[in-house]
Enzyme design. Sequence first.
Site, PDB file in Angstrom:
ATOM      1  N   GLU A   1       5.013   5.037  -4.612  1.00  0.00           N
ATOM      2  CA  GLU A   1       4.321   3.765  -4.457  1.00  0.00           C
ATOM      3  C   GLU A   1       5.183   2.763  -3.671  1.00  0.00           C
ATOM      4  OE1 GLU A   1       1.445   2.744  -4.621  1.00  0.00           O
ATOM      5  OE2 GLU A   1       1.595   0.566  -4.817  1.00  0.00           O
TER       6      GLU A   1
ATOM      7  N   ASN B   1     -23.749  -1.299   5.872  1.00  0.00           N
ATOM      8  CA  ASN B   1     -22.469  -0.688   5.472  1.00  0.00           C
ATOM      9  C   ASN B   1     -22.767   0.753   5.100  1.00  0.00           C
ATOM     10  OD1 ASN B   1     -21.259  -3.142   5.600  1.00  0.00           O
ATOM     11  ND2 ASN B   1     -20.805  -3.306   3.420  1.00  0.00           N
ATOM     12  N   GLY B   2     -21.805   1.630   5.374  1.00  0.00           N
ATOM     13  CA  GLY B   2     -21.997   3.036   5.013  1.00  0.00           C
ATOM     14  C   GLY B   2     -22.053   3.881   6.277  1.00  0.00           C
TER      15      GLY B   2
ATOM     16  N   TRP C   1     -15.867  -2.578  10.394  1.00  0.00           N
ATOM     17  CA  TRP C   1     -14.631  -1.791  10.494  1.00  0.00           C
ATOM     18  C   TRP C   1     -15.086  -0.487  11.147  1.00  0.00           C
ATOM     19  CZ3 TRP C   1     -12.332   2.754   8.609  1.00  0.00           C
ATOM     20  CH2 TRP C   1     -10.931   2.763   8.564  1.00  0.00           C
TER      21      TRP C   1
ATOM     22  N   ARG D   1     -11.341  -7.327   3.220  1.00  0.00           N
ATOM     23  CA  ARG D   1     -11.720  -5.907   3.161  1.00  0.00           C
ATOM     24  C   ARG D   1     -11.270  -5.151   4.413  1.00  0.00           C
ATOM     25  NH1 ARG D   1     -16.349  -5.151  -0.428  1.00  0.00           N
ATOM     26  NH2 ARG D   1     -17.103  -3.446   0.864  1.00  0.00           N
TER      27      ARG D   1
ATOM     28  N   LYS E   1      -9.495  -2.831   2.703  1.00  0.00           N
ATOM     29  CA  LYS E   1      -9.233  -2.991   1.278  1.00  0.00           C
ATOM     30  C   LYS E   1     -10.022  -1.980   0.454  1.00  0.00           C
ATOM     31  CE  LYS E   1      -7.619  -5.126  -2.392  1.00  0.00           C
ATOM     32  NZ  LYS E   1      -6.240  -4.763  -2.737  1.00  0.00           N
TER      33      LYS E   1
ATOM     34  N   CYS F   1     -16.361  -2.427   5.998  1.00  0.00           N
ATOM     35  CA  CYS F   1     -17.392  -3.372   6.413  1.00  0.00           C
ATOM     36  C   CYS F   1     -17.840  -4.265   5.263  1.00  0.00           C
ATOM     37  CB  CYS F   1     -18.613  -2.629   6.915  1.00  0.00           C
ATOM     38  SG  CYS F   1     -18.271  -1.460   8.201  1.00  0.00           S
TER      39      CYS F   1
ATOM     40  N   HIS G   1      16.281  19.678  -0.177  1.00  0.00           N
ATOM     41  CA  HIS G   1      15.537  20.864   0.287  1.00  0.00           C
ATOM     42  C   HIS G   1      14.884  20.582   1.635  1.00  0.00           C
ATOM     43  CE1 HIS G   1      16.234  22.918  -3.478  1.00  0.00           C
ATOM     44  NE2 HIS G   1      15.865  21.820  -4.113  1.00  0.00           N
TER      45      HIS G   1
ATOM     46  N   GLU H   1       2.865   0.534   4.519  1.00  0.00           N
ATOM     47  CA  GLU H   1       1.564  -0.066   4.878  1.00  0.00           C
ATOM     48  C   GLU H   1       1.681  -1.515   5.321  1.00  0.00           C
ATOM     49  OE1 GLU H   1      -1.522  -0.535   1.901  1.00  0.00           O
ATOM     50  OE2 GLU H   1      -0.044  -0.641   0.319  1.00  0.00           O
TER      51      GLU H   1
ATOM     52  N   LYS I   1       3.967   1.047  -0.230  1.00  0.00           N
ATOM     53  CA  LYS I   1       3.957  -0.403   0.017  1.00  0.00           C
ATOM     54  C   LYS I   1       4.748  -0.723   1.273  1.00  0.00           C
ATOM     55  CE  LYS I   1       1.340  -1.465  -1.896  1.00  0.00           C
ATOM     56  NZ  LYS I   1       0.521  -0.901  -2.952  1.00  0.00           N
TER      57      LYS I   1
HETATM   58  C1  F6R Z   1      -2.563   0.592  -1.086  1.00  0.00           C
HETATM   59  C2  F6R Z   1      -3.950   0.529  -1.520  1.00  0.00           C
HETATM   60  C3  F6R Z   1      -4.780   1.751  -1.375  1.00  0.00           C
HETATM   61  C4  F6R Z   1      -5.791   1.870  -2.529  1.00  0.00           C
HETATM   62  C5  F6R Z   1      -6.742   3.041  -2.293  1.00  0.00           C
HETATM   63  C6  F6R Z   1      -7.676   3.244  -3.459  1.00  0.00           C
HETATM   64  O1  F6R Z   1      -1.899  -0.615  -1.317  1.00  0.00           O
HETATM   65  O2  F6R Z   1      -4.419  -0.481  -1.947  1.00  0.00           O
HETATM   66  O3  F6R Z   1      -4.004   2.894  -1.261  1.00  0.00           O
HETATM   67  O4  F6R Z   1      -5.078   2.041  -3.717  1.00  0.00           O
HETATM   68  O5  F6R Z   1      -7.486   2.799  -1.131  1.00  0.00           O
HETATM   69  O6  F6R Z   1      -8.417   2.099  -3.704  1.00  0.00           O
HETATM   70  P1  F6R Z   1      -9.145   1.844  -5.090  1.00  0.00           P
HETATM   71  O7  F6R Z   1      -8.085   1.653  -6.122  1.00  0.00           O
HETATM   72  O8  F6R Z   1      -9.956   0.606  -4.858  1.00  0.00           O
HETATM   73  O9  F6R Z   1      -9.971   3.054  -5.360  1.00  0.00           O
END
Ligand code: F6R
Length: 579
Positions: free
Chosen positions: A452, A97-98, A71, A27, A574, A2, A475, A459, A456
């Site tokens: 990673e 928010n929260g 959100w 976000r 985000k 949010c 395994h 997602e 990527k």
């Molecule tokens: C993936 C991504 C998320 C963040 C995770 C932690 O591309 O961006 O997996 O890495 O939500 O976020 P931060 O780094 O802001 O704590």
Amino acid sequence: MCGIVGYIGRRDATPVLIQGLKRLEYRGYDSFGIATVGSAIEVYKKMGRISDGEAGVVGLHGCTGIGHTRWATHGEPSDINAHPHTDCTERIAVVHNGVIENYSELKRQLQARGHTFRSETDTEVIVHLIEERYDGDLLAAVNATLPLLEGSYAILAIAEDTQRIVAARDASPLVLGVGDAEIFAASDMTPLLEYTERVIYLEDGDVADITSDRLNIFHGGRKVERPVELISWCVEDTRKGGFAHYMLKEIFEQPQSFYETIRAGIEDHVQQMVTEAGEITLVACGTSYHTALIFKYLAEALCNVPVRVEMGSEFKYFTPPLHGLVIAVSQSGETADTIAALKMAKARNCPTLAITNVMGSTVTRVADKTLIMRAGPEIGVAATKSYTAQLAALMQILNVRREGAFDDILSHAHLAISEVLLREIKEAVNLCSKAEHVFFVGRGAFYPVSMEGALKMKEISYVHAEGYAAGELKHGPFALLTEETPVVAICTPGPTYSVMASNIKEMKARKAPVIGLGVEGDKELAEIVDIFIPIPNTHLLVQVLTASVALQLLAYHTACALQRDVDKPRNLAKSVTVE
Ligand code: F6R
């Protein structure tokens, strides 16, 4: 997650709020809304994208207003559940928010006292509680309400006939922008950038009473002063700059953001802290967790320092015995799980360091010391330039511990990153975009690089991907290998080269097409894989970076080939500010 905006000043509030909400779109959200106060409270809220629903806001009046992107957590995404929420008499409006953890109990009590609820949200209890305590003094009513709330909140409240916003925060971010006879409020600084560079970060427990020419901040009932700080980001940083997507722009910004983070160095007091640490624990989530794992491999191999890495989401409930320095790694600095872990480490008297991209974010307030990375604002939901900037910050810690042994390598690494940006990867993209499942494998530091790469891929392209330590594939996951299941294998010179090459042959024997990432000129690898992606033949530290960037490009172009919404993947936010 949010997003909140607020405005009070001489301008028409509606366009400022809508523009601010658009800046917060990155976000992640499913509905949006604004409320203004001319004399009466006027509200417009809608499910869906702002660009699809903004035409409806034309009738709103006033130079004071609040806005929100939601959100969904409590109650499905809908017009009714969107914020702002109003009280029974529609004289007060609130955005939040929260999460209010005790909302069910509060709602039951409020309903018993005759309040009518319109939404399924936890937020709505706040506005009804304020309503019960409101006799024309909004600050007093909010102050009397806050002690009843359990959980986390950033709140903005307005009331009819009052050109005033009351803001409060506890465990959810809220920043104020100070203009010329106007004040802005937002959950992060991106909506403020086009109006002012002067900001005030509210602390947990702060309540701000805001009019266009007066700002009073209270903490525990007493008036307090909070410093006005200057933001180093500018509005240009938040634009696409001719790229098709923010994500691509941010991938291409990596040579610069990596270099800037290295150039900024580490302050002496942080150097001392990381040098003295006998043992290091890192806490992080998602992509940041992967950078932490890469650090573990590198630190143990290159600096002989024991490192453990914990997921923020597990740490709070399964706290390991802690000794030594605890480092929280978080791009946003607002990830609820990482913050909770950091607070627990502090409670156990561990020295704490935050590595983050956002000056003034919550982790910087909780940790003893902070190391800021210089990635600039990251708007694409998928972390790219913040990932390599985190690695820059973490690699500098290695460099400090090795008394500058990697100075030369780190100060030239951006050149190798630039080279990889130009790699031709069409064939690999073609293969991945037709696949239902893709495996990513590597050994040592390239194992978390593979994790990673897989994150990527899944997602943003929605292609199912798994990152594995190469030796683990047989395994169990070998059962899934077919000619339709590509494997992306990272195989660079070093002690694991020949065992990786054998692993690749075993995969090929199961008919899996293999995309091999190896160093330029590696003819042996190029011969055994189906598609070869070369990375510069440099130091391990740099190979970790270049391999990661190649995998970002693979995920990006695969997502584009599948026509995905690259910058705003479905269901994702985000900044994950709830547990
Ligand atoms: C993936 C991504 C998320 C963040 C995770 C932690 O591309 O961006 O997996 O890495 O939500 O976020 P931060 O780094 O802001 O704590």
